[in-house]
Design an enzyme around this catalytic site. Structure first.
Site, mmCIF file in Angstrom:
data_model
loop_
_atom_site.group_PDB
_atom_site.id
_atom_site.type_symbol
_atom_site.label_atom_id
_atom_site.label_comp_id
_atom_site.label_asym_id
_atom_site.label_seq_id
_atom_site.Cartn_x
_atom_site.Cartn_y
_atom_site.Cartn_z
ATOM 1 N N LYS A 13 0.344 -1.970 0.092
ATOM 2 C CA LYS A 13 0.211 -0.245 -0.441
ATOM 3 C C LYS A 13 0.694 1.280 0.104
ATOM 4 O O LYS A 13 0.770 2.460 -1.078
ATOM 5 C CB LYS A 13 -0.461 0.273 1.469
ATOM 6 N N ARG A 88 -9.787 0.906 7.159
ATOM 7 C CA ARG A 88 -9.716 -0.581 7.858
ATOM 8 C C ARG A 88 -10.534 -1.247 8.677
ATOM 9 O O ARG A 88 -10.196 -2.521 8.336
ATOM 10 C CB ARG A 88 -8.081 -0.370 8.607
#
Ligand code: AMP
Length: 220
Positions: A13, A88
């Site tokens: 990421k 998340r």
């Protein structure tokens, strides 16, 4: 253009959000970097979140809401933002949606990265980062030019505390339990573009795959 990079720890990421940021000319908000900086500087936020980062647990959603809301207010984001590491949880995705809507914006694209667990563990145990400018290296696939020093700013590289094997395994299980449901949440949204990118291979392969998708969709 508002973009979220999703994927397990070590799926790339940080690496690919920074590359995409250069292609599109929009900034990255990397929550992990922000939290580590606050711990490093000993701010009240840093004191609150230290125990979560050290153990590989997620920081509670209410703290993250404040972090991301402040970041959205302070970031010069006229052309959009790339989010690395946020959201998340499904609750955080709802927070993001609300915060963007309040500012007259919306999420346009999610880029899901995936890698096998063995590859993730190999990659994270060889990862080194620059504590000053947050540049990311891998001792095997992309080592620094000068022994253990950052190519960009010359600072001594470090291994993240949470890149030790036991914590890596725990972070993977936290990802499965708390973050994986987000994939389904975003895949089912109609007005949202969703790319899935295999990052098991070389960084160049994944970079080209992301670039191809962005080109095909008229984003770059
Ligand atoms: P990262 O650098 O993205 O791997 O994040 C490192 C650590 O920071 C995670 O293991 C969490 O403890 C914390 N963290 C980063 N982003 C979030 C988030 N969106 N929600 C909760 N905790 C986070």
């Amino acid at each position: 253009m508002y973009i979220v990079f999703l994927g397990p720890p070590g799926s790339g990421k940080g690496t690919y959000s920074n590359i995409t940021s250069k292609w599109l000319g929009i900034p990255v908000i990397a929550t992990g970097d922000m939290l580590r900086d606050s711990i490093e500087k000993g701010t009240p936020l840093g004191e609150k979140v230290r125990k979560f980062l050290e153990s590989g647990e997620l920081v509670p959603d209410d703290i993250m809401e404040k972090v991301i809301s402040d970041a959205l207010d302070s970031e010069a984001a006229d052309n959009g933002i790339i989010f690395d590491g946020f959201p998340r949880t499904v609750a955080q995705a709802e927070i993001l949606q609300r915060l963007l809507e309040n500012r007259g914006n919306k999420l346009d694209l999610v880029i899901e990265l995936y890698s096998d667990d063995d590859e993730i563990i190999r990659r994270l145990s060889n990862r080194r980062v620059c504590p000053k400018c947050n540049a990311i290296y891998n001792l095997i696939t992309s080592p620094p030019r000068d022994d253990n020093k950052c190519d960009i700013c010359g600072t001594q590289l470090i291994q993240r505390e949470d890149d030790k094997p036991e914590t890596i395994r725990h972070r993977l299980s936290v990802y499965r339990k708390q973050t994986a449901p987000l994939l389904e949440f975003y895949r089912n949204q109609k007005d949202l573009k969703y790319f899935i990118i295999d990052t098991n291979g070389t960084p160049e392969l994944a970079r080209n795959a992301i670039r191809k998708k962005l080109l095909e969709n008229g984003i770059i």
